[in-house]
Design a protein around this motif. Structure first.
Motif, PDB file in Angstrom:
ATOM      1  N   ALA A  49    -128.974  35.741-106.878  1.00 22.61           N
ATOM      2  CA  ALA A  49    -127.579  35.712-106.962  1.00 22.61           C
ATOM      3  C   ALA A  49    -127.243  36.917-108.061  1.00 22.61           C
ATOM      4  O   ALA A  49    -126.268  37.838-107.932  1.00 22.61           O
ATOM      5  N   PHE A  50    -127.900  37.121-109.226  1.00 25.88           N
ATOM      6  CA  PHE A  50    -127.681  38.347-110.250  1.00 25.88           C
ATOM      7  C   PHE A  50    -127.967  39.619-109.506  1.00 25.88           C
ATOM      8  O   PHE A  50    -127.122  40.543-109.658  1.00 25.88           O
ATOM      9  N   TYR A  51    -128.994  39.670-108.659  1.00 27.86           N
ATOM     10  CA  TYR A  51    -129.096  40.898-107.851  1.00 27.86           C
ATOM     11  C   TYR A  51    -128.000  41.341-106.809  1.00 27.86           C
ATOM     12  O   TYR A  51    -127.432  42.540-106.741  1.00 27.86           O
ATOM     13  N   GLY A  52    -127.770  40.185-106.377  1.00 26.70           N
ATOM     14  CA  GLY A  52    -126.387  40.369-105.237  1.00 26.70           C
ATOM     15  C   GLY A  52    -125.043  40.971-105.979  1.00 26.70           C
ATOM     16  O   GLY A  52    -124.490  41.748-105.505  1.00 26.70           O
ATOM     17  N   ILE A  53    -124.930  40.096-107.046  1.00 32.31           N
ATOM     18  CA  ILE A  53    -123.719  40.490-107.834  1.00 32.31           C
ATOM     19  C   ILE A  53    -123.723  41.758-108.734  1.00 32.31           C
ATOM     20  O   ILE A  53    -122.710  42.657-108.739  1.00 32.31           O
ATOM     21  N   SER A  54    -124.802  42.183-109.177  1.00 34.45           N
ATOM     22  CA  SER A  54    -124.964  43.412-109.578  1.00 34.45           C
ATOM     23  C   SER A  54    -124.734  44.530-108.758  1.00 34.45           C
ATOM     24  O   SER A  54    -124.022  45.685-109.231  1.00 34.45           O
ATOM     25  N   LEU A 102    -122.762  44.673-106.382  1.00 34.29           N
ATOM     26  CA  LEU A 102    -121.301  44.463-106.124  1.00 34.29           C
ATOM     27  C   LEU A 102    -120.657  45.423-107.273  1.00 34.29           C
ATOM     28  O   LEU A 102    -119.888  46.264-107.037  1.00 34.29           O
ATOM     29  N   PHE A 103    -121.172  45.081-108.451  1.00 34.06           N
ATOM     30  CA  PHE A 103    -120.496  45.709-109.650  1.00 34.06           C
ATOM     31  C   PHE A 103    -120.856  47.334-109.709  1.00 34.06           C
ATOM     32  O   PHE A 103    -120.098  48.112-109.854  1.00 34.06           O
ATOM     33  N   GLU A 104    -122.229  47.697-109.359  1.00 34.60           N
ATOM     34  CA  GLU A 104    -122.684  49.184-109.305  1.00 34.60           C
ATOM     35  C   GLU A 104    -121.765  49.678-108.232  1.00 34.60           C
ATOM     36  O   GLU A 104    -121.709  50.888-108.391  1.00 34.60           O
ATOM     37  N   ALA A 105    -121.794  49.290-107.002  1.00 31.32           N
ATOM     38  CA  ALA A 105    -121.245  49.915-105.935  1.00 31.32           C
ATOM     39  C   ALA A 105    -119.742  50.138-106.060  1.00 31.32           C
ATOM     40  O   ALA A 105    -119.051  51.191-105.654  1.00 31.32           O
ATOM     41  N   TYR A 106    -118.902  49.001-106.892  1.00 32.65           N
ATOM     42  CA  TYR A 106    -117.671  49.176-107.233  1.00 32.65           C
ATOM     43  C   TYR A 106    -117.485  50.409-108.500  1.00 32.65           C
ATOM     44  O   TYR A 106    -116.535  51.185-108.189  1.00 32.65           O
ATOM     45  N   GLN A 107    -118.325  50.302-109.197  1.00 31.24           N
ATOM     46  CA  GLN A 107    -118.153  51.292-110.379  1.00 31.24           C
ATOM     47  C   GLN A 107    -118.622  52.419-109.842  1.00 31.24           C
ATOM     48  O   GLN A 107    -117.970  53.521-110.368  1.00 31.24           O
ATOM     49  N   GLN A 108    -119.504  52.812-108.977  1.00 28.78           N
ATOM     50  CA  GLN A 108    -119.783  54.181-108.407  1.00 28.78           C
ATOM     51  C   GLN A 108    -119.183  54.521-107.138  1.00 28.78           C
ATOM     52  O   GLN A 108    -119.458  55.516-106.552  1.00 28.78           O
ATOM     53  N   ASN A 109    -118.153  53.641-106.829  1.00 27.83           N
ATOM     54  CA  ASN A 109    -117.126  54.025-105.593  1.00 27.83           C
ATOM     55  C   ASN A 109    -117.918  54.435-104.303  1.00 27.83           C
ATOM     56  O   ASN A 109    -118.041  55.458-103.632  1.00 27.83           O
ATOM     57  N   ARG A 110    -119.072  53.270-104.228  1.00 27.84           N
ATOM     58  CA  ARG A 110    -120.056  53.482-102.843  1.00 27.84           C
ATOM     59  C   ARG A 110    -119.858  52.281-101.914  1.00 27.84           C
ATOM     60  O   ARG A 110    -119.706  51.215-102.377  1.00 27.84           O
ATOM     61  N   LEU A 111    -120.794  52.669-100.711  1.00 26.91           N
ATOM     62  CA  LEU A 111    -120.719  51.561-100.330  1.00 26.91           C
ATOM     63  C   LEU A 111    -121.904  50.425-100.642  1.00 26.91           C
ATOM     64  O   LEU A 111    -122.774  51.072-101.389  1.00 26.91           O
ATOM     65  N   ILE A 169    -124.240  46.171-124.858  1.00 32.04           N
ATOM     66  CA  ILE A 169    -124.862  45.446-123.637  1.00 32.04           C
ATOM     67  C   ILE A 169    -124.019  46.116-122.527  1.00 32.04           C
ATOM     68  O   ILE A 169    -122.896  46.393-122.473  1.00 32.04           O
ATOM     69  N   THR A 170    -124.881  46.293-121.253  1.00 28.29           N
ATOM     70  CA  THR A 170    -124.375  46.541-120.037  1.00 28.29           C
ATOM     71  C   THR A 170    -123.483  45.159-119.222  1.00 28.29           C
ATOM     72  O   THR A 170    -123.928  43.980-119.771  1.00 28.29           O
ATOM     73  N   GLU A 171    -122.738  45.410-118.317  1.00 30.58           N
ATOM     74  CA  GLU A 171    -122.192  44.437-117.565  1.00 30.58           C
ATOM     75  C   GLU A 171    -123.461  43.591-116.820  1.00 30.58           C
ATOM     76  O   GLU A 171    -123.298  42.438-116.714  1.00 30.58           O
ATOM     77  N   SER A 172    -124.185  44.147-116.413  1.00 25.55           N
ATOM     78  CA  SER A 172    -125.406  43.636-115.612  1.00 25.55           C
ATOM     79  C   SER A 172    -126.190  42.534-116.808  1.00 25.55           C
ATOM     80  O   SER A 172    -126.593  41.383-116.316  1.00 25.55           O
ATOM     81  N   ILE A 173    -126.409  43.034-117.811  1.00 26.43           N
ATOM     82  CA  ILE A 173    -126.991  41.886-118.941  1.00 26.43           C
ATOM     83  C   ILE A 173    -126.003  40.762-118.947  1.00 26.43           C
ATOM     84  O   ILE A 173    -126.727  39.906-119.317  1.00 26.43           O
ATOM     85  N   PHE A 174    -125.006  41.283-119.356  1.00 26.51           N
ATOM     86  CA  PHE A 174    -123.862  39.975-119.523  1.00 26.51           C
ATOM     87  C   PHE A 174    -123.817  39.105-118.451  1.00 26.51           C
ATOM     88  O   PHE A 174    -123.630  37.902-118.700  1.00 26.51           O
ATOM     89  N   LEU A 175    -123.749  39.387-117.405  1.00 23.95           N
ATOM     90  CA  LEU A 175    -123.614  38.892-116.045  1.00 23.95           C
ATOM     91  C   LEU A 175    -125.080  37.970-116.039  1.00 23.95           C
ATOM     92  O   LEU A 175    -125.218  36.870-115.537  1.00 23.95           O
ATOM     93  N   ALA A 176    -126.276  38.518-116.035  1.00 19.93           N
ATOM     94  CA  ALA A 176    -127.398  38.248-116.225  1.00 19.93           C
ATOM     95  C   ALA A 176    -127.533  36.699-116.936  1.00 19.93           C
ATOM     96  O   ALA A 176    -128.014  35.774-116.482  1.00 19.93           O
TER      97      ALA A 176
END
Length: 579
Positions: free
Chosen positions: A37-42, A44-53, A274-281
């Protein structure tokens, strides 16, 4: 913790190794879904922040990993389930067998000091608790501790501040649980004692049901069992009602770490520490990390309760067995040398000097409480003497291997116990390898072949618990047949003809007379006419030997024996009268 597990497993913690390993693997595998779940949500966050697919290939791998996890979880959970329950029932089966075998080797004095329902509760109830502890609690508790330790170290490597927040309330929660140990031990001990008392009173009720009916003690008038059950109810409510809130408070305190984590994580995230990924983790981990903690705390009280049962069992297992290593030879001369014995503080025998020669019939007579039964019990080594010594063939009884001693002894008790089995098997207790012809011959000597043959299934007839389906005389004769079948060199008879009618008593007396030709027989007799032809009669009074000799000698020289004989002769002429 080590001592706790040792006691819970009845001294065999090695049986938990495999189940604990598999329980740890199972708990570890359960952490895979949060990681997926962490990798899947991460992503999503990175694609949204980088404006990519989205990386669909990654999600394909995650779906495949989820499928593999499902199969792996199924496999490991199945094996863990088998390992845990196999270990639990093996520990229980071995423990019960070892305890039963150990009880057989303890002194009768120790067993007499225990409450009748205590050992039954221990063998059944306490081991049932240990089965639950071994199958559920201990492997899961150990695996939880291992897993939580690994998780703590791993999370500290990612961010130690967030990890401290996650575990912040753990010490306080543990202190609450730890602080309740004395209360747990006290309430647990009281609850187990209430169960023991209930079992004892129930056993007493069932065994004394005839007296209860005869004296109208049933229903509300028989309050002992009612009081015991009422106490058990109160102790059960008290145990759950007091310890339950303690556990709930501990769990609530522990889970307060989540809001602390969110608050601190938000602060560190705002500070760009910390990064959003660490917080989410950490949020994802927090959703699962408290589950093993919660299970551990809920199981802790059960573990402490099981520990009390384990300590009770180990206390019995640590009781010293009756010892001895020497073996009897061919000399069966029995000597009591200045023997003294006391039940607790009450002296029963004093300065007993007695010689019993091989292949003779020696009768013990005397008033009630004179020590006759105690002498026979000491000779059978149900107890060890406090003073002096008992020798057989010149060897101190304390030095003789109990198993070897019993192989040379046959005993017929006044209170006969028959097992819930066929009459054939009950007689074969004396010699389990005997042929049917040998059993029948022993039954004929004991004058019980006739009534056995008249039963519906003959020797294959089942008797009730304790021999309840047979009369007192019939049980006595079956017990005598056991002694004939065993063919031991020494035979001890505790009023063997007490429950026989006149016809069967005469027959058994003839059989005993024939048996004594090549055996050493010691008999306790209340009917003095049955032992008038004994080789030696020993008169006991208040724990001492008053006189020894033949019937004629004692009748002329011993005032006590003379009086006992006259009293029985007078009693024989007693009859009902309208006057």
């Amino acid at each position: 913790m080590r001592k706790m597990i040792y006691n819970i497993t009845s001294g065999e913690p090695q049986n938990l190794v495999q189940s604990t390993i598999w329980a740890t693997l199972e708990s570890s595998v359960r952490l895979i879904p949060p990681i997926i779940a962490f990798y899947g949500i991460s992503e999503l966050f990175e694609a949204y922040q980088q404006n990519r697919l989205l990386n669909t290939k990654l999600y394909f791998y995650l779906i495949f990993a989820s499928f593999v996890w499902f199969l792996l979880q199924l496999l490991i959970s199945t094996v863990t389930y088998d390992k845990e329950y196999i270990a639990a029932y093996e520990v229980s089966e071995k423990g019960r067998t070892k305890l039963a075998n150990h009880l057989r080797k303890l002194s009768l004095g120790f067993l007499d000091s225990r409450d009748p329902g205590d050992l039954t509760t221990m063998m059944l109830g306490d081991y049932t608790l240990l089965e639950t502890a071994v199958s559920h609690i201990v492997p899961q508790a150990v695996s939880a501790l291992i897993l939580l330790g690994i998780a703590f170290v791993s999370l500290c490597l990612i961010d130690w501040e967030m990890t401290i927040c996650l575990y912040a309330m753990l010490p306080i929660a543990l202190l609450v649980i730890k602080g309740s140990n004395m209360l747990m031990n006290k309430l647990g001990a009281q609850h187990i004692q209430a169960k023991v008392e209930s079992a004892s009173r129930l056993q007493e009720y069932l065994q004394g049901i005839k007296e209860i009916k005869a004296y109208s003690l049933g229903g509300e008038q028989f309050t002992r069992i009612q009081k015991a059950f009422n106490t058990l109810r109160k102790e059960s409510i008290r145990l759950e009602g007091v310890l339950g809130p303690v556990v709930m408070v501990s769990i609530s305190l522990l889970r307060m770490g989540l809001p602390i984590l969110v608050f601190m994580g938000s602060y560190l995230l705002a500070q760009k520490s910390i990064t959003e990924s660490i917080f989410l983790a950490f949020i994802v981990v927090a959703s699962r990390i408290y589950d093993p903690f919660t299970a551990l705390m809920m199981n802790y009280t059960e573990m402490r309760y099981a520990l009390i049962s384990g300590e009770r069992i180990m206390a019995i297992r640590n009781q010293p067995e009756v010892e001895g290593s020497e073996k009897l030879g061919d000399d069966y001369t029995i000597r009591f040398k200045n023997v003294g014995f006391a039940y607790k503080e009450e002296a029963v025998l004093k300065n007993i000097d007695l010689d019993i020669h091989p292949k003779t019939l020696t009768a013990l007579v005397g008033p009630s409480g004179s020590g006759k039964s105690t002498i026979v019990k000491l000779l059978a080594r149900f107890y060890d003497v406090n003073e002096g010594a008992i020798e057989i063939g010149g060897k101190n009884l304390k030095m003789i291997d109990p198993e070897n001693l019993y192989s040379h002894l046959s005993m017929v008790f006044q209170d006969v116990y028959l097992f819930k089995d066929t009459i054939l098997n009950n007689i074969c207790v004396g010699n389990q390898h005997a042929s049917f012809e040998e059993v029948m011959e022993a039954a004929k000597k004991a004058h019980c072949h006739e009534f056995i043959s008249e039963l519906p299934d003959g020797y294959d007839t089942l008797v009730g618990e304790g021999g309840s389906t047979l009369s007192g005389g019939e049980k006595q004769r079956v017990s005598i047949a056991r002694a004939f079948l065993k063919q031991s060199e020494i035979i001890l008879l505790d009023e063997a003809t007490a429950a026989l009618d006149l016809e069967n008593e005469a027959g058994v007396q003839q059989a005993i007379k024939k048996l004594v030709e090549d055996k050493t027989v010691v008999v306790i007799a209340h009917r003095l006419k049955t032992i008038m032809n004994a080789d030696r009669i020993v008169v006991l009074d208040k724990g001492t030997v008053k006189a020894q000799g033949t019937h004629d000698e004692l009748y002329q020289q011993c005032e006590l024996y003379h009086r006992l004989v006259d009293m029985q002769n007078e009693a024989a002429n007693w009859k009902f009268s309208n006057n």
